[in-house]
Design a protein around this motif. Structure first.
Motif, PDB file in Angstrom:
ATOM      1  N   GLY A   3       0.837  -1.221   0.000  1.00 54.83           N
ATOM      2  CA  GLY A   3       0.000   0.000   0.000  1.00 54.83           C
ATOM      3  C   GLY A   3       0.862   1.258   0.000  1.00 54.83           C
ATOM      4  O   GLY A   3       0.638   2.181  -0.799  1.00 54.83           O
ATOM      5  N   ASP A   4       1.874   1.302   0.872  1.00 54.69           N
ATOM      6  CA  ASP A   4       2.739   2.490   0.932  1.00 54.69           C
ATOM      7  C   ASP A   4       3.562   2.627  -0.344  1.00 54.69           C
ATOM      8  O   ASP A   4       3.787   3.740  -0.832  1.00 54.69           O
ATOM      9  CB  ASP A   4       3.684   2.417   2.146  1.00 54.69           C
ATOM     10  N   ALA A   5       4.012   1.482  -0.869  1.00 52.24           N
ATOM     11  CA  ALA A   5       4.810   1.546  -2.099  1.00 52.24           C
ATOM     12  C   ALA A   5       3.962   2.114  -3.229  1.00 52.24           C
ATOM     13  O   ALA A   5       4.424   2.953  -4.010  1.00 52.24           O
ATOM     14  CB  ALA A   5       5.330   0.153  -2.463  1.00 52.24           C
ATOM     15  N   VAL A   6       2.696   1.672  -3.298  1.00 52.55           N
ATOM     16  CA  VAL A   6       1.817   2.165  -4.369  1.00 52.55           C
ATOM     17  C   VAL A   6       1.600   3.668  -4.201  1.00 52.55           C
ATOM     18  O   VAL A   6       1.695   4.442  -5.166  1.00 52.55           O
ATOM     19  CB  VAL A   6       0.475   1.393  -4.379  1.00 52.55           C
ATOM     20  N   ALA A   7       1.348   4.109  -2.943  1.00 47.82           N
ATOM     21  CA  ALA A   7       1.121   5.547  -2.715  1.00 47.82           C
ATOM     22  C   ALA A   7       2.349   6.348  -3.138  1.00 47.82           C
ATOM     23  O   ALA A   7       2.246   7.349  -3.854  1.00 47.82           O
ATOM     24  CB  ALA A   7       0.802   5.784  -1.240  1.00 47.82           C
ATOM     25  N   GLU A   8       3.514   5.868  -2.732  1.00 47.61           N
ATOM     26  CA  GLU A   8       4.761   6.599  -3.027  1.00 47.61           C
ATOM     27  C   GLU A   8       5.060   6.606  -4.523  1.00 47.61           C
ATOM     28  O   GLU A   8       5.379   7.631  -5.093  1.00 47.61           O
ATOM     29  CB  GLU A   8       5.894   5.910  -2.270  1.00 47.61           C
ATOM     30  N   LEU A   9       4.923   5.440  -5.147  1.00 50.14           N
ATOM     31  CA  LEU A   9       5.310   5.354  -6.560  1.00 50.14           C
ATOM     32  C   LEU A   9       4.273   6.008  -7.465  1.00 50.14           C
ATOM     33  O   LEU A   9       4.616   6.493  -8.542  1.00 50.14           O
ATOM     34  CB  LEU A   9       5.546   3.897  -6.970  1.00 50.14           C
ATOM     35  N   SER A  10       2.999   6.055  -7.031  1.00 49.84           N
ATOM     36  CA  SER A  10       2.024   6.711  -7.907  1.00 49.84           C
ATOM     37  C   SER A  10       2.199   8.226  -7.832  1.00 49.84           C
ATOM     38  O   SER A  10       1.895   8.936  -8.781  1.00 49.84           O
ATOM     39  CB  SER A  10       0.585   6.275  -7.634  1.00 49.84           C
ATOM     40  N   ALA A  11       2.759   8.721  -6.696  1.00 51.10           N
ATOM     41  CA  ALA A  11       3.093  10.147  -6.632  1.00 51.10           C
ATOM     42  C   ALA A  11       4.172  10.450  -7.675  1.00 51.10           C
ATOM     43  O   ALA A  11       4.297  11.576  -8.149  1.00 51.10           O
ATOM     44  CB  ALA A  11       3.581  10.511  -5.240  1.00 51.10           C
ATOM     45  N   ALA A  12       4.972   9.428  -8.008  1.00 45.56           N
ATOM     46  CA  ALA A  12       6.006   9.622  -9.034  1.00 45.56           C
ATOM     47  C   ALA A  12       5.449   9.307 -10.426  1.00 45.56           C
ATOM     48  O   ALA A  12       6.167   8.837 -11.310  1.00 45.56           O
ATOM     49  CB  ALA A  12       7.210   8.739  -8.720  1.00 45.56           C
ATOM     50  N   ARG A  13       4.146   9.506 -10.585  1.00 41.65           N
ATOM     51  CA  ARG A  13       3.469   9.423 -11.889  1.00 41.65           C
ATOM     52  C   ARG A  13       3.375   8.018 -12.486  1.00 41.65           C
ATOM     53  O   ARG A  13       3.283   7.847 -13.675  1.00 41.65           O
ATOM     54  CB  ARG A  13       4.108  10.395 -12.900  1.00 41.65           C
ATOM     55  N   HIS A  14       3.400   6.987 -11.676  1.00 41.62           N
ATOM     56  CA  HIS A  14       3.113   5.661 -12.215  1.00 41.62           C
ATOM     57  C   HIS A  14       1.651   5.333 -11.899  1.00 41.62           C
ATOM     58  O   HIS A  14       1.097   5.840 -10.934  1.00 41.62           O
ATOM     59  CB  HIS A  14       4.013   4.604 -11.572  1.00 41.62           C
ATOM     60  N   ASP A  15       1.058   4.450 -12.709  1.00 42.30           N
ATOM     61  CA  ASP A  15      -0.354   4.101 -12.531  1.00 42.30           C
ATOM     62  C   ASP A  15      -0.518   3.117 -11.356  1.00 42.30           C
ATOM     63  O   ASP A  15       0.139   2.071 -11.338  1.00 42.30           O
ATOM     64  CB  ASP A  15      -0.843   3.468 -13.847  1.00 42.30           C
ATOM     65  N   PRO A  16      -1.397   3.443 -10.344  1.00 34.44           N
ATOM     66  CA  PRO A  16      -1.485   2.608  -9.136  1.00 34.44           C
ATOM     67  C   PRO A  16      -1.820   1.143  -9.414  1.00 34.44           C
ATOM     68  O   PRO A  16      -1.251   0.251  -8.790  1.00 34.44           O
ATOM     69  CB  PRO A  16      -2.598   3.256  -8.309  1.00 34.44           C
ATOM     70  N   ILE A  17      -2.723   0.885 -10.365  1.00 34.35           N
ATOM     71  CA  ILE A  17      -3.099  -0.519 -10.622  1.00 34.35           C
ATOM     72  C   ILE A  17      -1.909  -1.275 -11.209  1.00 34.35           C
ATOM     73  O   ILE A  17      -1.588  -2.399 -10.817  1.00 34.35           O
ATOM     74  CB  ILE A  17      -4.326  -0.589 -11.559  1.00 34.35           C
ATOM     75  N   GLU A  18      -1.219  -0.587 -12.117  1.00 34.15           N
ATOM     76  CA  GLU A  18      -0.049  -1.204 -12.738  1.00 34.15           C
ATOM     77  C   GLU A  18       1.064  -1.420 -11.696  1.00 34.15           C
ATOM     78  O   GLU A  18       1.758  -2.437 -11.723  1.00 34.15           O
ATOM     79  CB  GLU A  18       0.445  -0.288 -13.852  1.00 34.15           C
ATOM     80  N   ILE A  19       1.195  -0.476 -10.764  1.00 32.69           N
ATOM     81  CA  ILE A  19       2.253  -0.620  -9.746  1.00 32.69           C
ATOM     82  C   ILE A  19       1.971  -1.837  -8.871  1.00 32.69           C
ATOM     83  O   ILE A  19       2.868  -2.635  -8.586  1.00 32.69           O
ATOM     84  CB  ILE A  19       2.312   0.613  -8.815  1.00 32.69           C
ATOM     85  N   THR A  20       0.706  -1.964  -8.440  1.00 34.23           N
ATOM     86  CA  THR A  20       0.375  -3.114  -7.596  1.00 34.23           C
ATOM     87  C   THR A  20       0.714  -4.400  -8.347  1.00 34.23           C
ATOM     88  O   THR A  20       1.358  -5.297  -7.799  1.00 34.23           O
ATOM     89  CB  THR A  20      -1.136  -3.111  -7.236  1.00 34.23           C
ATOM     90  N   ARG A  21       0.306  -4.471  -9.604  1.00 32.46           N
ATOM     91  CA  ARG A  21       0.584  -5.687 -10.386  1.00 32.46           C
ATOM     92  C   ARG A  21       2.090  -5.911 -10.533  1.00 32.46           C
ATOM     93  O   ARG A  21       2.599  -7.003 -10.349  1.00 32.46           O
ATOM     94  CB  ARG A  21      -0.077  -5.551 -11.768  1.00 32.46           C
TER      95      ARG A  21
END
Ligand code: SAM
Length: 522
Positions: free
Chosen positions: A368-386
């Protein structure tokens, strides 16, 4: 089967089993499988209880106990000598939270055991007879807590289809041999090799059977003995095992071979689509074993009812995945953006990998924290989780037990405790890979003899690549550790020098940063 092979309730007793550690038996690993597949993990940050059935020499259970000193571990094996050796190893490492049960499963059912959060058995179910398997299910039925997790590995169909007749041939050929089971297996290989090279139709019709015989010839005979020469040996259909477990209230949760939880990483689109079209989960499960020609499964079951067909997805499932803790067991800077899975190579985007390395350098983090942090860096949250889940499946990231930041203080350059020091020595002395318990990882960190030697020399003061390589080279020669990392004998001094250099670079670059971050060297 000849009747004078040394057996204990049908189990080979006269040839010591290989003493390996299996990371899939870790509570954190099993919790990962549960959470990934929508089941609540068992809390491991407070006392819990764990039983390994058929623990052999106890490598896995002792290391897991070392990683979770606040939990109680039980370990059962019918072989008294194995249990004695396991007891001595645990005592030598100062690991006191394992209770050993030197008895058959059939007798253990009557022992007083607490409700268990985890029950594991690796390399057992296919190698014991129906009574022992019934006793295993009886123990699970009586002792597994509601919501508890079971790890059960076994040989399965259809991957063994060609070798089942070979096994029978080998068993018959050992009947006229002399000596221990291992010696008989060695003797039986010669006529088996001659038969496979003599154009018997079975072999000409099945080239893979010839390849299998070649692999028996090149592998250690101990493997053959324990794989094949028990009185009981049987592959199972996974749907039959699931049915046996369902009869005692267990539901299939997923696979501890993490990649097997993700069909797109394992089979091509056409196969995945053909399987997906089948109407029942049972048909799909069986067809997936055909799609992968699977021969070994590491199934995880949960004591929970099967969800009703068409039931709405558990609303807590997403939150459980978000709470999973993941990290890098080595040096995060070395985290690769290209990883190998059964279907081929997965390539992660450069920007994602760069941001993930920076994130992981700060220590393990929840998905969850990784997704929040990395989506702030303009990556797509669904793609990051996957991507994060695929990274775990492919081995780049691992499930972790504790979010601990890397140590900031100056290193004292010493093993964190007696167990770490002894395990490093053992790996070198015994020339075999050993696992070191890490509470942060909630698992064992496997170290091979050359890496253990290098870490020992680094601790003794050889701290740059050149100095370390020189020490490793001298020690390889002095101790006659004449093998490469891949186990190939080294005769040539240039090979020894090149290997020493490679090991020194790897250990300084990746291994030591990992051990320090996992709290094993301080
Ligand atoms: C193939 S070994 C696996 C050992 C260990 N789990 C591993 O993977 O390295 C199977 C183990 O099951 C034990 N075993 C076989 N039958 C048993 C029984 N009826 N009760 C208890 N242990 C049994 C054997 O003694 C042996 O150590």
């Amino acid at each position: 089967m000849c009747d004078d092979i040394a057996m204990g309730g049908g189990y080979v007793l006269d040839t010591t089993y290989t003493d390996r550690f299996f990371r899939e038996l870790s509570p954190v690993w099993l919790n990962y499988v549960a959470a990934l597949n929508g089941h609540p993990p068992r809390p491991t940050d407070r006392p819990f209880s764990y039983l390994e059935l058929g623990c052999g020499l106890g490598h896995s259970v002792i290391v897991n106990a070392g990683a979770f000193p606040h939990a109680t571990f039980h370990a059962c094996d019918v072989n008294q000598e194995f249990i004695e050796r396991a007891r001595r190893s645990a005592a030598e490492l100062g690991i006191g939270n394992v209770r050993f049960h030197p008895k058959a499963f059939e007798e253990l059912a009557a022992d007083h055991l607490p409700p268990l959060d985890f029950i594991t058995l690796h390399g057992v179910y296919s190698w014991v007879g129906p009574e022992a398997r019934r006793a295993v299910r009886d123990i699970i039925d009586r002792r597994l807590a509601p919501g508890g997790l079971v790890y059960l590995s076994y040989n399965c169909w259809p991957g063994w289809a060609l070798e089942v007749p070979l096994r029978r041939l080998l068993v018959e050929l050992t009947a006229t041999g002399r000596g221990s089971t291992g010696e008989r297996a060695e003797q039986a290989l010669e006529p088996l090799a001659t038969l496979s090279a003599s154009e018997l139709r079975y072999f000409t019709a099945h080239p893979a059977a010839v390849a299998a015989v070649e692999s028996y010839l090149s592998g250690p005979s101990r493997y053959l003995v324990h794989e094949f020469l028990n009185e009981a040996w049987a592959p199972f259909y996974s749907i039959d095992v699931a049915e046996e477990m369902a009869a005692i209230g267990l539901t299939f949760a997923g696979s501890a071979t993490l990649v097997d939880n993700h069909d797109p990483l394992v089979v091509h689109d056409a196969a995945a689509e053909a399987v997906r079209r089948l109407p029942t989960p049972r048909q799909r499960q069986l067809a997936m074993d055909f799609a992968t020609n699977r021969r070994f499964r590491r199934d995880v079951f949960v004591r929970a009812p099967v969800p009703e067909p068409g039931a709405r997805e558990d609303p807590g499932a997403g939150a459980r995945i978000a709470r999973i803790l993941v990290g890098v067991a080595g040096n995060p800077e070395r985290l690769s953006g290209q990883l190998t899975v059964p279907r081929g190579t997965i390539r992660f985007g450069d920007a994602f990998v760069r941001d993930l390395r920076a994130l992981m350098a700060r220590g393990p983090t929840t998905i969850g924290d990784a997704v929040a942090e990395l989506s702030a860096a303009r990556h797509d949250p669904i793609e990051i989780t996957r991507n994060l889940i695929f990274m775990v499946a492919a081995g780049g990231l691992m499930p972790f037990a504790a979010a601990v930041s890397p140590p900031a203080d100056a290193l004292r350059r010493r093993p964190a405790n007696r167990a770490v020091a002894r395990i490093l020595e053992h790996a070198v002395e015994d020339r075999s890979a050993r696992a070191i318990p890490s509470g942060i990882l909630g698992n064992g960190v496997v170290i091979d003899p050359l890496d253990a030697l290098a870490v020992g020399e680094w601790l003794a003061g050889a701290d740059d690549v050149a100095a370390l390589a020189a020490r490793i080279e001298a020690e390889i020669t002095r101790r006659e550790l004449y093998t490469t990392d891949e186990g190939v004998p080294l005769a040539d001094p240039d090979d020894v020098r090149a290997t020493a250099r490679r090991v020194a670079e790897r250990v300084i670059d990746d291994r030591l940063p990992g051990l320090i971050r996992l709290g094993l060297i301080e």
